[in-house]
Write an enzyme that holds these catalytic residues in place. Structure first.
Site, PDB file in Angstrom:
ATOM      1  N   LYS A  68      23.026  40.000  52.707  1.00  0.00           N
ATOM      2  CA  LYS A  68      23.958  39.019  52.134  1.00  0.00           C
ATOM      3  C   LYS A  68      24.825  38.390  53.197  1.00  0.00           C
ATOM      4  CE  LYS A  68      24.031  39.973  47.303  1.00  0.00           C
ATOM      5  NZ  LYS A  68      24.781  40.281  46.091  1.00  0.00           N
ATOM      6  N   LYS A  83      11.851  39.931  47.591  1.00  0.00           N
ATOM      7  CA  LYS A  83      12.220  40.365  46.239  1.00  0.00           C
ATOM      8  C   LYS A  83      12.510  39.170  45.323  1.00  0.00           C
ATOM      9  CE  LYS A  83      16.411  41.730  45.179  1.00  0.00           C
ATOM     10  NZ  LYS A  83      17.693  42.375  44.873  1.00  0.00           N
ATOM     11  N   LYS A  90      17.997  36.675  41.596  1.00  0.00           N
ATOM     12  CA  LYS A  90      18.759  35.660  40.850  1.00  0.00           C
ATOM     13  C   LYS A  90      19.165  34.493  41.738  1.00  0.00           C
ATOM     14  CE  LYS A  90      21.964  38.866  39.324  1.00  0.00           C
ATOM     15  NZ  LYS A  90      21.608  40.173  39.368  1.00  0.00           N
TER      16      LYS A  90
HETATM   17  P1  TYM Z   1      21.681  43.513  40.808  1.00  0.00           P
HETATM   18  O1  TYM Z   1      22.596  42.741  39.941  1.00  0.00           O
HETATM   19  O2  TYM Z   1      21.211  42.888  42.071  1.00  0.00           O
HETATM   20  O3  TYM Z   1      20.402  43.954  40.016  1.00  0.00           O
HETATM   21  C1  TYM Z   1      20.488  44.615  38.751  1.00  0.00           C
HETATM   22  C2  TYM Z   1      19.395  45.646  38.572  1.00  0.00           C
HETATM   23  O4  TYM Z   1      18.116  45.037  38.599  1.00  0.00           O
HETATM   24  C3  TYM Z   1      17.307  45.607  39.606  1.00  0.00           C
HETATM   25  N1  TYM Z   1      16.537  44.508  40.224  1.00  0.00           N
HETATM   26  C4  TYM Z   1      15.228  44.553  40.418  1.00  0.00           C
HETATM   27  N2  TYM Z   1      14.310  45.502  40.119  1.00  0.00           N
HETATM   28  C5  TYM Z   1      13.032  45.227  40.427  1.00  0.00           C
HETATM   29  N3  TYM Z   1      12.622  44.074  41.025  1.00  0.00           N
HETATM   30  C6  TYM Z   1      13.505  43.104  41.330  1.00  0.00           C
HETATM   31  N4  TYM Z   1      13.089  41.975  41.901  1.00  0.00           N
HETATM   32  C7  TYM Z   1      14.882  43.322  41.027  1.00  0.00           C
HETATM   33  N5  TYM Z   1      16.011  42.577  41.183  1.00  0.00           N
HETATM   34  C8  TYM Z   1      17.015  43.323  40.678  1.00  0.00           C
HETATM   35  C9  TYM Z   1      18.302  46.207  40.613  1.00  0.00           C
HETATM   36  O5  TYM Z   1      17.724  47.240  41.352  1.00  0.00           O
HETATM   37  C10 TYM Z   1      19.386  46.703  39.692  1.00  0.00           C
HETATM   38  O6  TYM Z   1      19.060  47.959  39.138  1.00  0.00           O
HETATM   39  N6  TYM Z   1      24.902  46.637  42.968  1.00  0.00           N
HETATM   40  C11 TYM Z   1      24.134  46.388  41.771  1.00  0.00           C
HETATM   41  C12 TYM Z   1      25.026  46.253  40.551  1.00  0.00           C
HETATM   42  C13 TYM Z   1      25.895  47.438  40.341  1.00  0.00           C
HETATM   43  C14 TYM Z   1      25.498  48.714  39.872  1.00  0.00           C
HETATM   44  C15 TYM Z   1      26.702  49.488  39.841  1.00  0.00           C
HETATM   45  C16 TYM Z   1      24.270  49.275  39.509  1.00  0.00           C
HETATM   46  C17 TYM Z   1      27.247  47.457  40.552  1.00  0.00           C
HETATM   47  N7  TYM Z   1      27.719  48.694  40.258  1.00  0.00           N
HETATM   48  C18 TYM Z   1      26.689  50.823  39.431  1.00  0.00           C
HETATM   49  C19 TYM Z   1      24.263  50.612  39.093  1.00  0.00           C
HETATM   50  C20 TYM Z   1      25.451  51.362  39.065  1.00  0.00           C
HETATM   51  C21 TYM Z   1      23.383  45.088  41.961  1.00  0.00           C
HETATM   52  O7  TYM Z   1      23.735  44.257  42.753  1.00  0.00           O
HETATM   53  O8  TYM Z   1      22.332  44.949  41.116  1.00  0.00           O
END
Ligand code: TYM
Length: 332
Positions: free
Chosen positions: A114, A196, A199
């Site tokens: 990032k 990957k 979003k």
């Molecule tokens: P984030 O918002 O990037 O993604 C949310 C969840 O979706 C999964 N994910 C994917 N899995 C498979 N293939 C993909 N292309 C893909 N893109 C996203 C991510 O692994 C995630 O599980 N830091 C976290 C948000 C967060 C969080 C937490 C998660 C904040 N606090 C506490 C768990 C517990 C994040 O940026 O996820």
């Protein structure tokens, strides 16, 4: 009766939810409500580590809540809340920053990625993000944290921070395990299958959104990058495009890679891509329609996030009080 084990996860409302976040995360959550005590939230505080348009952030947060419910997360059975409504996240986040090392934060892949993408805004929040994520998790004393592969490193850091804190103050935090799905843990971009699906992807053809209409979904799959040998066979290294499509197809239909290989033996990529598009449409089409319906009912959504925040704050507060006492803050 034994108490249910606890499970928690969150997603950033930083854009429209993608097929990646659905297959890697939410799809697997809906089936867990009977077995676990589940907490899911919109990680809006994490989202502002990258500059946001305020109106978009608000819209994405509510859309995401509607999508959670449309994906099968029943608010009667799961605690659904907005992170910024539970102030204990920010408070424990600060405490845990003081127990997370500079070197540990510097090694986080997401921070490196990032900060490369947002070179003009490498702020303190972006750097300290994993300490806030550790707070999100540890406040609820969960047994498991269901995430996609890319978040495993953050959950591991959470475990290290929890162990460090516990070794100084006794057993304050439960040390949780990451819970990663067997298929769908890393859905790749359809346009460049070595990165990957995200979003924030700048190429809209690479990314399937839960909001996409059926024609758009089909068009994106028909255009998906593959290779020139026309054989449907799983080989992540040499055939990343086809392997990604096989993984998506498998996650949507439950078929194994062997079955898929057999079904499409001798058929071209055209047939296969159409089949994947159809499987994705049957998986996410009904979610899109249901989310649109729920989103119109503002009073219902408000009721859900109020009740969720209340329940979450009650649990979070118990942990935070314990932490404050242990570290020596005078109790009010
Ligand atoms: P984030 O918002 O990037 O993604 C949310 C969840 O979706 C999964 N994910 C994917 N899995 C498979 N293939 C993909 N292309 C893909 N893109 C996203 C991510 O692994 C995630 O599980 N830091 C976290 C948000 C967060 C969080 C937490 C998660 C904040 N606090 C506490 C768990 C517990 C994040 O940026 O996820």
């Amino acid at each position: 009766m034994d108490e249910k084990k606890v499970l928690l996860s969150g997603i950033q409302p930083s854009g429209d939810l993608t097929l990646g976040s659905y297959l890697g995360a939410i799809k697997n959550w809906a089936e867990l409500a009977d077995q676990f005590d589940c907490y899911y939230f919109m990680a809006d505080m994490h989202t502002i580590t990258v500059r946001q348009n305020p109106a978009d952030l608000r819209r994405h947060t509510l859309e995401q809540l509607a999508q959670y419910i449309a994906c099968g997360l029943d608010p009667e059975k799961n605690t659904l809340f907005i992170q910024s409504h539970v102030h204990q996240h920010a408070e424990l986040g600060w405490v845990l920053q003081c127990y997370t090392m500079f070197g540990e934060l510097s090694r986080m892949t997401q921070f490196k990625d990032k900060s490369a993408k947002n070179a003009d805004n490498i702020n303190g929040g972006l750097f300290a993000y994993p300490s806030l994520m550790a707070a999100d998790i540890l406040l609820y004393q969960p047994d498991f944290v269901p995430v996609g592969q890319d978040q495993k490193q953050h959950v591991e850091l959470t475990r290290d921070v929890a162990n460090r804190f516990n070794s100084i103050y006794g057993n304050v935090f439960k040390v949780p395990e990451p819970y990663i799905p067997k298929v769908g843990a890393r859905v790749m971009s359809l346009a460049s299958p070595t990165s990957k699906m995200s979003k924030s992807d700048t190429d809209p053809n690479g990314c399937v959104y839960l909001k996409d209409d059926n024609d758009t979904i089909m068009r994106k799959f028909r255009r998906a990058v593959t290779d020139c040998d026309a054989e449907v066979r799983f080989d992540r290294e040499n055939k990343p495009g086809v392997s990604n499509l096989m993984e998506i197809y498998s996650a949507c239909t439950g078929k194994s890679f062997e079955e898929i290989q057999k079904d499409f033996d001798g058929k071209g990529y055209g047939d296969f891509k159409t089949a994947v598009g159809e499987a994705v449409i049957s998986a996410i089409g009904p979610i899109r329609d249901e989310a649109q319906r729920i989103l119109k009912d503002k009073a219902y959504l408000e009721g859900v996030y109020h009740a969720g925040a209340e329940k979450a704050a009650y649990i979070a507060n118990k942990t935070l009080r314990k932490v404050y006492k242990k570290i020596g803050f005078v109790q009010r």
